[in-house]
Design a protein around this motif. Structure first.
Motif, mmCIF file in Angstrom:
data_model
loop_
_atom_site.group_PDB
_atom_site.id
_atom_site.type_symbol
_atom_site.label_atom_id
_atom_site.label_comp_id
_atom_site.label_asym_id
_atom_site.label_seq_id
_atom_site.Cartn_x
_atom_site.Cartn_y
_atom_site.Cartn_z
ATOM 1 N N ARG A 184 0.833 -1.211 0.000
ATOM 2 C CA ARG A 184 0.000 0.000 0.000
ATOM 3 C C ARG A 184 0.864 1.256 0.000
ATOM 4 N NH1 ARG A 184 -2.474 -1.232 4.059
ATOM 5 N NH2 ARG A 184 -4.454 -2.001 3.228
ATOM 6 N N GLN A 185 1.910 1.236 0.794
ATOM 7 C CA GLN A 185 2.800 2.388 0.866
ATOM 8 C C GLN A 185 3.472 2.652 -0.484
ATOM 9 O OE1 GLN A 185 5.686 2.074 3.981
ATOM 10 N NE2 GLN A 185 6.668 4.025 3.514
ATOM 11 N N GLU A 186 3.910 1.599 -1.158
ATOM 12 C CA GLU A 186 4.561 1.775 -2.462
ATOM 13 C C GLU A 186 3.564 2.212 -3.526
ATOM 14 O OE1 GLU A 186 7.988 1.736 -4.975
ATOM 15 O OE2 GLU A 186 7.631 1.851 -2.815
ATOM 16 N N LEU A 187 2.339 1.679 -3.481
ATOM 17 C CA LEU A 187 1.307 2.099 -4.437
ATOM 18 C C LEU A 187 0.996 3.591 -4.284
ATOM 19 C CD1 LEU A 187 -1.314 -0.806 -4.456
ATOM 20 C CD2 LEU A 187 0.108 -0.044 -6.362
ATOM 21 N N PHE B 193 -1.980 1.484 -13.771
ATOM 22 C CA PHE B 193 -2.656 1.075 -12.534
ATOM 23 C C PHE B 193 -4.158 0.904 -12.758
ATOM 24 C CE2 PHE B 193 -5.119 2.427 -8.829
ATOM 25 C CZ PHE B 193 -4.744 1.466 -7.920
ATOM 26 N N LEU B 194 -4.775 1.840 -13.479
ATOM 27 C CA LEU B 194 -6.215 1.750 -13.736
ATOM 28 C C LEU B 194 -6.548 0.515 -14.569
ATOM 29 C CD1 LEU B 194 -7.013 5.510 -14.434
ATOM 30 C CD2 LEU B 194 -7.489 4.200 -12.365
ATOM 31 N N GLU B 195 -5.670 0.160 -15.490
ATOM 32 C CA GLU B 195 -5.894 -1.062 -16.275
ATOM 33 C C GLU B 195 -5.809 -2.304 -15.395
ATOM 34 O OE1 GLU B 195 -3.150 -1.155 -19.475
ATOM 35 O OE2 GLU B 195 -3.837 0.730 -20.387
ATOM 36 N N ALA C 148 -12.986 2.078 -11.113
ATOM 37 C CA ALA C 148 -11.595 2.089 -10.673
ATOM 38 C C ALA C 148 -11.066 3.513 -10.565
ATOM 39 C CB ALA C 148 -10.739 1.277 -11.643
ATOM 40 N N GLU C 149 -11.278 4.326 -11.607
ATOM 41 C CA GLU C 149 -10.728 5.672 -11.619
ATOM 42 C C GLU C 149 -11.387 6.549 -10.552
ATOM 43 O OE1 GLU C 149 -9.460 9.050 -14.928
ATOM 44 O OE2 GLU C 149 -10.841 7.420 -15.466
ATOM 45 N N THR C 150 -12.719 6.419 -10.423
ATOM 46 C CA THR C 150 -13.423 7.230 -9.428
ATOM 47 C C THR C 150 -13.024 6.839 -8.018
ATOM 48 O OG1 THR C 150 -15.311 7.408 -10.942
ATOM 49 C CG2 THR C 150 -15.694 7.979 -8.645
ATOM 50 N N ALA C 151 -12.966 5.539 -7.750
ATOM 51 C CA ALA C 151 -12.589 5.080 -6.413
ATOM 52 C C ALA C 151 -11.169 5.502 -6.059
ATOM 53 C CB ALA C 151 -12.724 3.563 -6.323
ATOM 54 N N LEU C 152 -10.292 5.556 -7.049
ATOM 55 C CA LEU C 152 -8.920 5.966 -6.808
ATOM 56 C C LEU C 152 -8.867 7.418 -6.342
ATOM 57 C CD1 LEU C 152 -5.837 5.727 -6.978
ATOM 58 C CD2 LEU C 152 -6.022 6.221 -9.429
ATOM 59 N N ALA D 275 5.682 -4.031 -12.104
ATOM 60 C CA ALA D 275 5.298 -3.490 -13.413
ATOM 61 C C ALA D 275 5.074 -1.976 -13.330
ATOM 62 C CB ALA D 275 4.036 -4.190 -13.910
ATOM 63 N N LEU D 276 4.482 -1.503 -12.253
ATOM 64 C CA LEU D 276 4.248 -0.073 -12.082
ATOM 65 C C LEU D 276 5.566 0.677 -11.903
ATOM 66 C CD1 LEU D 276 1.153 -0.183 -9.699
ATOM 67 C CD2 LEU D 276 1.164 0.444 -12.114
ATOM 68 N N ARG D 277 6.523 0.067 -11.200
ATOM 69 C CA ARG D 277 7.838 0.689 -11.032
ATOM 70 C C ARG D 277 8.541 0.859 -12.377
ATOM 71 N NH1 ARG D 277 10.766 -2.275 -5.847
ATOM 72 N NH2 ARG D 277 10.061 -0.786 -4.253
#
Length: 490
Positions: A16-19, A63-65, A227-231, A46-48
């Motif tokens: 969670r901290q890295e995200l 991330f959204l995908e 996903a986008e709204t919750a983010l 993959a995000l890194r």
């Protein structure tokens, strides 16, 4: 010895901290080893890589995908980390001894500290209400007869000009010293706006931030995208918790669907908007009417409906004075009056009978009844056949007494008299000369007494008159002339 749950909790907290570092704060990758992320190691790696090669915007898009493939990834980002020492098992004795902090309120009982939404259809008075709250907090005033604590307010008026803001504040009679700062332009929340908001709050120490409106603050964000709204909304909630601030979002309601109004379901867009909210308010008003209802719900908020009226002189929302939050000349008041009249007449009050009495549509009447039951102003009795009898909540009625059945009269002891005592039974007049007096004949007049006949004309069996032989009825029989008993024809 660490349990598997402790290990998983540590892995989730690290992931969670890295995200949040990569997606929310748009920072380069941290130094933690990928193995510390447990089952989330693949997604975070993959995000890194995407961040290092193409930048933070590309990382956010990836991330959204991935959230569409792994919804738990979005939940992980939007939820708070669990402290490793958090107590999760309690006995009743421990709960009784424990001291928990009281919740903090912006408007006591209505708007808690945290992320809160006020929704409603366009142009029904949401901005007037938000300005009213801002002025109260900025001066330490009152809202809906509730004292609020003074604090600094940041108002993101994204749909207003400075001229319009000035005119509205003057109409609401704002004093000269109100600790409110207006911003008419702000970066979109999903494109640096949340981070800018965090820095501004940390710098100036605001206790309340009002976003008017959320749709304008989201920019081109697809509000139907879960996903986008919750983010974005999840990032706002995290901001409120970490900085101990309240963010009040003014949002739109979708078109009415014919169902009972619900402040959560009526929010426009994806259901993901409501999930992180600590409180939800819905403002409902019919076009052309000054009256409205503010429906309130939330995590630590008791559900309630506040009946409001718009004061055109001060352009503020005021509480209606009607008891129970029901407007005196509104449809709910008519239903309450009908229930009282029907039950007072000794009849069953139920939805279709109330509709017939008021000349209203049965389905609409049933909705009004359901709303009054939910608000505790009407209670339902035991089902009788196909109907459910209704009673006023403050009415006193024995549960075992069927509606419509006459209650037995209370007969005072003989000779006590008093205001409520029945009149004495007059003695029978002397018979004409040559005609014997009938010992069993009595003249009975209103009101009824122990020797009074019931509705069928029969005398009670335990009275002396009932044990004597009765003379023939009618004017031709012995005794007094005219009908022998009330209700009988001569």
């Amino acid at each position: 010895m660490k349990t598997s749950q402790d290990i998983l909790r540590r892995q989730e907290n690290a992931a969670r901290q890295e995200l949040r570092r990569l997606v929310s704060d748009r920072q380069p990758p941290g130094e933690a080893d990928a193995s510390t992320f447990g089952p989330w190691a693949g997604a975070i790696t993959a995000l890194r890589v995407r961040t290092l090669k193409k930048g933070p915007d590309a990382c956010r898009a990836l991330f959204l995908e991935k959230v569409k493939e792994q919804p738990r990834l979005g939940v992980l980002l939007s939820t708070d980390p669990e402290p490793e020492t958090r107590k999760t098992s309690w006995t009743w004795a421990e709960l009784q001894k424990a001291d928990f902090p009281d919740p903090v309120w912006v408007v006591p009982g209505i708007i808690p500290c945290g992320l809160v939404s006020i929704g409603g259809r366009p142009k029904i008075g949401k901005s007037w209400l938000a300005l009213q709250i801002a002025c109260a907090v900025g001066t330490g005033g009152r809202v809906f007869d509730r004292q609020v604590s003074k604090g600094k307010v940041l108002y993101l008026a994204l749909e207003d000009s400075p001229r319009r803001l000035k005119l509205r504040a003057l109409k609401q009679l704002w004093p000269a010293e109100v600790d409110v700062t207006f911003e008419t332009d702000w970066p979109y929340l999903g494109q640096g706006g949340t981070l800018a908001l965090r820095k501004r709050i940390e710098k100036d120490g605001y206790s309340l931030v009002i976003v008017d409106t959320l749709t304008r603050a989201l920019g081109g964000t697809d509000q139907m995208d879960l996903a986008e709204t919750a983010l974005i909304i999840g990032e706002l909630q995290r901001l409120t918790q970490e900085l101990d601030v309240t963010v009040l979002l003014l949002d739109h309601h979708r078109k009415a669907n014919g169902m009972s109004p619900d402040p959560v379901d009526d929010l426009f867009g994806s259901t993901g908007k409501a999930q992180p909210l600590d409180g939800v308010c819905g403002l409902y008003r019919t076009r052309g009417k000054k009256e409205a209802v503010l429906r309130v719900t939330g995590r630590d908020v008791e559900e309630m409906d506040l009946s409001l009226v718009f004061d055109g002189l001060t352009c503020t929302w005021l509480l209606c004075s009607a008891p129970g939050g029901v407007k005196k000349d509104g449809p709910q008041a008519a239903v309450l009056a009908a229930i009282g009249d029907i039950t007072a007449a000794g009849d069953l009050a139920y939805a279709s009978r109330i509709a017939d009495r008021l000349g209203k549509d049965p389905s609409n009447t049933a909705k009004l009844v359901a709303d009054l039951v939910r608000r505790g102003l009407v209670r339902e009795g035991a089902k009788q056949g196909q109907i459910i009898p209704l009673y006023l909540a403050d009415g006193e009625r024995p549960a075992d007494l069927l509606p419509g059945a006459p209650q037995p009269p209370e007969v005072p002891p003989a000779g006590t008299g008093g205001v409520d005592a029945p009149d004495p039974v007059p003695e029978a007049p002397e018979p004409p000369p040559g005609r014997p007096r009938s010992p069993g004949l009595v003249r009975v007049g209103p009101p009824r007494s122990q020797n009074s006949p019931d509705e069928s004309g029969a005398l009670p069996l335990d009275t002396p008159a009932a044990r004597e032989p009765r003379p023939p009825r009618g004017p031709g029989g012995p005794g007094v002339s005219g009908p022998a008993h009330p209700g009988e024809r001569a």
